[in-house]
Design a protein around this motif. Structure first.
Motif, short mmCIF file in Angstrom:
data_model
loop_
_atom_site.label_atom_id
_atom_site.label_comp_id
_atom_site.label_asym_id
_atom_site.label_seq_id
_atom_site.Cartn_x
_atom_site.Cartn_y
_atom_site.Cartn_z
N SER A 62 26.40 63.93 46.77
CA SER A 62 27.72 63.55 47.26
C SER A 62 27.51 63.04 48.68
O SER A 62 26.85 63.68 49.48
N VAL A 63 28.05 61.84 48.95
CA VAL A 63 27.81 61.27 50.28
C VAL A 63 29.12 60.94 50.98
O VAL A 63 30.16 60.82 50.34
N VAL A 64 28.99 60.75 52.30
CA VAL A 64 30.17 60.41 53.09
C VAL A 64 29.85 59.20 53.96
O VAL A 64 28.73 59.05 54.44
N PHE A 65 30.85 58.29 54.07
CA PHE A 65 30.72 57.16 54.99
C PHE A 65 31.25 57.63 56.32
O PHE A 65 32.44 57.96 56.45
N SER A 122 34.38 55.49 58.05
CA SER A 122 35.67 55.47 57.36
C SER A 122 36.04 56.83 56.78
O SER A 122 37.15 57.02 56.31
N ARG A 123 35.08 57.76 56.80
CA ARG A 123 35.27 59.13 56.30
C ARG A 123 35.56 59.16 54.79
O ARG A 123 36.15 60.10 54.28
N VAL A 124 35.19 58.14 54.09
CA VAL A 124 35.35 58.12 52.64
C VAL A 124 34.19 58.90 52.02
O VAL A 124 33.05 58.76 52.44
N ASP A 141 38.09 50.65 45.79
CA ASP A 141 38.74 49.71 46.70
C ASP A 141 37.74 49.21 47.74
O ASP A 141 37.28 49.97 48.60
N PRO A 142 37.39 47.92 47.67
CA PRO A 142 36.35 47.39 48.57
C PRO A 142 36.69 47.54 50.04
O PRO A 142 35.80 47.65 50.86
N SER A 143 37.98 47.57 50.37
CA SER A 143 38.30 47.64 51.79
C SER A 143 37.97 49.02 52.38
O SER A 143 37.99 49.20 53.59
N GLU A 144 37.65 50.00 51.50
CA GLU A 144 37.25 51.31 52.03
C GLU A 144 35.82 51.31 52.56
O GLU A 144 35.41 52.21 53.28
N ILE A 145 35.05 50.31 52.11
CA ILE A 145 33.66 50.26 52.56
C ILE A 145 33.55 49.27 53.70
O ILE A 145 33.86 48.10 53.57
N LYS A 146 33.12 49.80 54.85
CA LYS A 146 33.02 48.95 56.04
C LYS A 146 31.56 48.62 56.28
O LYS A 146 30.71 49.51 56.33
N THR A 206 27.67 54.13 58.38
CA THR A 206 26.49 54.93 58.08
C THR A 206 26.80 55.90 56.93
O THR A 206 27.83 56.57 56.95
N VAL A 207 25.90 55.94 55.95
CA VAL A 207 26.07 56.88 54.83
C VAL A 207 25.21 58.11 55.11
O VAL A 207 24.05 57.98 55.48
N THR A 208 25.82 59.27 54.94
CA THR A 208 25.00 60.48 55.03
C THR A 208 25.43 61.44 53.92
O THR A 208 26.40 61.16 53.21
N THR A 209 24.70 62.52 53.76
CA THR A 209 25.06 63.45 52.69
C THR A 209 26.26 64.28 53.10
O THR A 209 26.46 64.57 54.29
N ALA A 210 27.08 64.64 52.12
CA ALA A 210 28.29 65.39 52.42
C ALA A 210 27.93 66.77 52.96
O ALA A 210 28.58 67.30 53.86
#
Lengths: 301, 614
Positions: free
Chosen positions: B237-240, B243-245, B279-284, B288-292
């Motif tokens: 499980s990862v978090v951006f 954007s905190r998604v 939703d593509p607009s959630e990805i900026k 940076t992607v890291t693990t949740a």
């Protein structure tokens, strides 16, 4: 049932250079008139109009025997005009003659392929007047090289059409230069003034008449009344679309919008632009308006 | 057919044998040809596939000779030292409009091949892209391309690269990507000169840089990442971080060159993530992607939200196509989340959209794609920028639509966005170029000689002034040789006013535009002229006026046409007449009507281009 009857006779001695109407240089088809007689409804008719083409190339007697109307017009070519024919027409009930003169210039008449001189046309008209009080002519404005002064032969009615280069006409195929809009409009204005001096006033974009001699058949058509068209090339206007009443804007009586509130906004705009006048709910063309009537109507369609 | 070598996934991905790089170049200097050659030499794709790939590109990109987007490719290369290397080639959009995306793509690389046409020399985009690469601290490997051309001048162009870009040219790579000459040496240079990735370690908390994303109808958003630290695998499980998604990772994979799932991506690698984001607009981009759980504390540097800089209205030609336009915008947005759109309405044009773009080219691309890919008939309004308004009551606000311009009496100041531009031009055109820069309210801060024939001008220009026609004018005064690149350089107080256009005395809101007071008259005349020639004559005279407030500053009249036809009447004539009228009416259906004046679409285009169509 339509109270206005139009019968088309698509036969001519020869095809005139400007003509794009449905007609052919040919002898009448045998049985053409008899065939129309078989299609005739019982009537009665308010107006009858025999147009062409050249109606007098046919033997019209079977129709003359059958029909009658308060206004009954026959179009004649100057070469048709003989006492015998005029007598027959008058005896049959015809009461209005429209002769296609087109020009007062011999050179132009020759160029058009009309087959007569202005003097011959004048004599023909005089002869018509011996039999018919209600007689008039057609003229064309804007023919290349055309030049003449309007003569007063005692017309009750004159129609003035501006030349349209139709691709299917001989002139259209020759791609000759025709006078520009400004020149044609100046010419129409001159003729309108000359006719006015003769006591003929403009009551429709291309029609002028002495008081009481307006062509009721054409007015009926412009006003949206039903008409039955018989003969090859004629179309009928039966159960006409009420919107066709807009064509009455072409006449000096104007367009009554009591039943067409949706047109008023556009028409009011053109009142402000000086193309129309307004009296109550009736709109009429100003003299500038007559020059661009179609494009105003196109906005109402 | 593959002639040997292996596919990318067979290479043991140890840090030392990974090379992440991009190729940067001015338009037409040979970026695509060189990438194709590299793919071919590493057997990543066959000749046949290469051709297909080229055909796959959007028509628009090929026509304009630009690449808007293409996906990364991983390759295996067996170097002369006998070792196998994993190459990840990342594409960059190459145009200034996409500067942020360029810098983020570069952030995923350690090196860049700088391709310069040996006959053309350094151009404006060469400079701009090199600056980006230097900012991203990339190792820049210059490649002189087209050395086989008769016009090639290797010593001169090498000198330009050293002087202008400050890149040493001791050992230049001389290449003809077209013939293949020198291309093997490029592969060796990638191994020798571009450093392997640096990392906190495979066991460090995960940090992966998002450098692109695409939308897949079935799988949702596919995010492209460069793993900097740690590792990433399916089931996590990862978090951006920006954007905190949060999303579950369904699949990770690499590009070899098609997407291929792998067990995991490790530090130094480039690959993709399929998750649950729809939703593509959630990805900026740049996030940076890291693990949740047990994730990194600090994101990778450089992330910020990007905002549109150029705005225009987009309206359906006919009002019943509103929904189609909306659907078109929504679909385009899935693969290009950089543009924004929201509902707007105009008295003149009805319901439409206010759209924001990263720049002019971006705007043209979106408009053109709406027309071509969705077959939509659209009207676009004059492009504008964001002005910063300071009100007398102290309030500050932003204005991206002339229609929302407040009453000038309530205004303290207006500021407009300024650009820093670099223009490279032949020396003989320098006078003309300086003149057009000054015409556009710009000024030249300095000039720099590039070679005997060319100079580079450093200028400041208001963005508003280059929106219309600047690039074409620049090309025309320089006989096609000048090139330009620019970047934002803040805001500046300016005497900007709203100019209205009146047709037959009525204001047409769709033509309203923001303009500098000194330019209002000439712009007004230009717009009135363009409109008066694009709008056909009517039955009446039509004044076309430009106004600031109540003051008329320019006027052109459209003369009425003289007459329409007065035809002979016969039996079938009335029916025919009605048909002619209906036809006349249909001819006008593709026009917009403003106060009884019919305005064809070409008038909108003429006004936007500022030119008069012959």
């Amino acid at each position: 049932m339509a109270e206005n009857l139009y019968i088309h006779f698509p036969f001519c001695r020869r095809k005139c250079t400007y003509c794009a109407l449905p007609s052919k240089a040919m002898r009448p088809t045998p049985g053409y008139v008899e065939n129309i007689v078989r299609q005739l409804p019982p009537g009665p008719f308010k107006t009858i109009y025999f147009g062409g083409g050249t109606p007098a190339l046919c033997d019209l007697s079977p129709l003359l025997d059958r029909l009658e109307a308060p206004e009954w017009t026959v179009e004649l070519h100057p070469l048709d005009v003989r006492r015998e024919l005029l007598e027959t027409l008058k005896a049959g009930g015809v009461n209005r003659i429209s002769m296609g003169v087109q020009s007062f210039s011999d050179a132009t008449l020759k160029d058009m392929g009309r087959g007569y001189t202005a003097a011959q046309a004048h004599r023909a008209f005089d002869l018509i007047r011996e039999y018919f009080d209600n007689a008039g002519i057609d003229l064309i404005v804007g023919y290349p090289g055309d030049k003449w002064e309007l003569e007063d032969w005692g017309f009750k009615h004159v129609s003035v059409y501006s030349l349209i280069l139709e691709p299917e006409s001989i002139l259209g195929r020759q791609s000759r230069a025709i006078p520009g809009d400004d020149e044609t409009l100046d010419r129409i204005r001159e003729i309108a003034e000359a006719l006015d001096r003769m006591g003929l006033r403009r009551y429709e974009i291309s029609s002028y008449a002495k008081e009481g001699f307006e062509c009721r058949h054409n007015l009926a058509v412009w006003r949206g009344e039903d008409y039955l068209g018989l003969g090859d090339g004629a179309e009928s206007g039966l159960d006409r679309d009420p919107r066709e009443k807009m064509l009455s804007l072409r006449t000096r009586y104007g367009l009554d919008t009591s039943a067409f509130p949706q047109w008023r906004e556009t028409l009011d705009f053109h009142v402000r632009e000086g193309l129309l006048t307004k009296t109550g709910l009736v709109y009429r063309l100003t003299s500038r308006g007559t020059e661009v009537c179609d494009s105003i109507l196109a906005e109402l369609v | 057919m593959r002639r040997g070598g292996g596919s990318a996934e067979q290479v043991m991905a140890t840090l030392e044998n990974i090379r992440n790089f991009c190729i940067i170049a001015h338009v037409d200097h040979g970026k695509t040809t060189l990438s194709d050659r590299i793919l071919e030499l590493t057997h990543a794709v066959s000749q046949r596939e290469l051709k297909e790939q080229t055909l796959d590109a959007m028509d628009l990109e090929r026509e304009r000779g630009i690449t808007i987007k293409s996906h990364p490719v991983s390759m295996e290369y067996e170097a002369k030292d006998g070792k196998k290397y994993l190459f990840n080639l990342l594409d960059t959009p190459g145009h200034v409009d996409f500067a942020y995306e360029v810098s983020r793509s570069m952030g995923a690389c350690e090196g860049a091949l700088l391709v310069v046409d040996a006959a053309q020399g350094v151009e404006a985009q060469t400079v701009a892209n090199t600056y980006f690469a230097q900012d991203a601290k990339l190792e820049i490997v210059p490649v002189l391309n087209k050395v086989d051309l008769p016009g090639a001048n290797v010593p001169e162009v090498s000198r330009e690269i050293e002087d202008i870009l400050a890149i040493p040219m001791d050992d230049p790579l001389l290449v003809s990507a077209k013939t293949g000459q020198g291309c093997e040496a490029v592969l060796e240079a990638i191994v020798q000169r571009i450093p392997p990735p640096e990392t906190r370690g495979i066991d460090a908390p995960l940090r992966a840089l998002v450098f692109d994303s695409v939308f897949d109808e079935f799988r949702g958003v596919i995010t492209y990442v460069r793993v900097v630290d740690g590792s990433l695998k399916a089931g996590q499980s990862v978090v951006f971080m920006g954007s905190r998604v949060t999303t579950a990772v369904h699949e990770v994979g690499i590009f070899s060159p098609n997407k291929k799932p792998v067990e995991k991506l490790e530090a130094g690698q480039v690959g993709y993530i399929v998750g649950t984001v729809k939703d593509p607009s959630e990805i900026k981009i740049g996030d940076t992607v890291t693990t949740a759980k047990l994730g990194a504390d600090d994101p990778l540097p450089g992330f910020h939200d990007i905002h549109p800089t150029v705005f225009c209205g987009i309206y359906p030609m006919s009002t019943d196509e509103f929904q189609k336009v909306e659907q078109g915008l929504e679909k385009l947005h899935l693969n290009d989340s950089a543009f924004t759109f929201h509902h707007e309405s105009s008295l003149a044009l009805g319901f439409g959209f206010r759209c924001g773009f990263l720049g002019l080219l971006h705007m043209e691309i979106v408009q053109e794609r709406l027309r071509r890919e969705f077959g939509l008939d659209i009207i676009t309004t004059s492009p504008g920028v964001i002005y910063k308004l300071k009100m007398k009551d102290g309030e500050e606000r932003e204005l991206d639509n002339p229609l929302q311009m407040p009453d000038p009496s309530a205004l303290e100041t207006i500021s407009e966005p300024i650009l820093k531009a670099r223009i490279i031009t032949p020396s003989e055109s320098i006078g003309d170029v300086m003149r057009i820069v000054m015409d556009r309210r710009g000024f030249v801060e300095g000039t720099e000689t590039i070679d005997q024939k060319r100079v580079m001008l450093h200028c400041k220009l208001p963005l508003n002034e280059i929106l219309i026609d600047f690039h074409d004018t620049l090309k025309s005064v320089s006989h096609g040789y000048a090139s330009m690149d620019y970047e934002p350089a803040g805001y500046q107080v300016s005497d900007i006013v709203k100019m209205d256009i009146l047709l037959n005395g009525e204001t047409v809101d769709a033509f309203a535009t923001m303009v500098h007071r000194d330019k209002a008259r000439s712009r007004g005349i230009q717009m009135c002229k363009a409109l008066s020639e694009a709008i056909p004559p009517h039955q009446f005279k039509i004044p076309v006026q430009a106004a600031i407030g109540k003051e008329i500053i320019a006027r052109e009249d459209i003369r009425p046409f003289r007459k329409d036809v007065l035809a002979k009447l016969y039996g079938g004539d009335v029916t025919r007449k009605m048909k002619v009228l209906e036809k006349q009416k249909r001819g006008k259906a593709r026009m917009k009507e403003f106060g009884h004046v019919n305005v064809p679409q070409s008038a909108f285009i003429a006004v936007l281009k500022g030119t008069i169509k012959e």
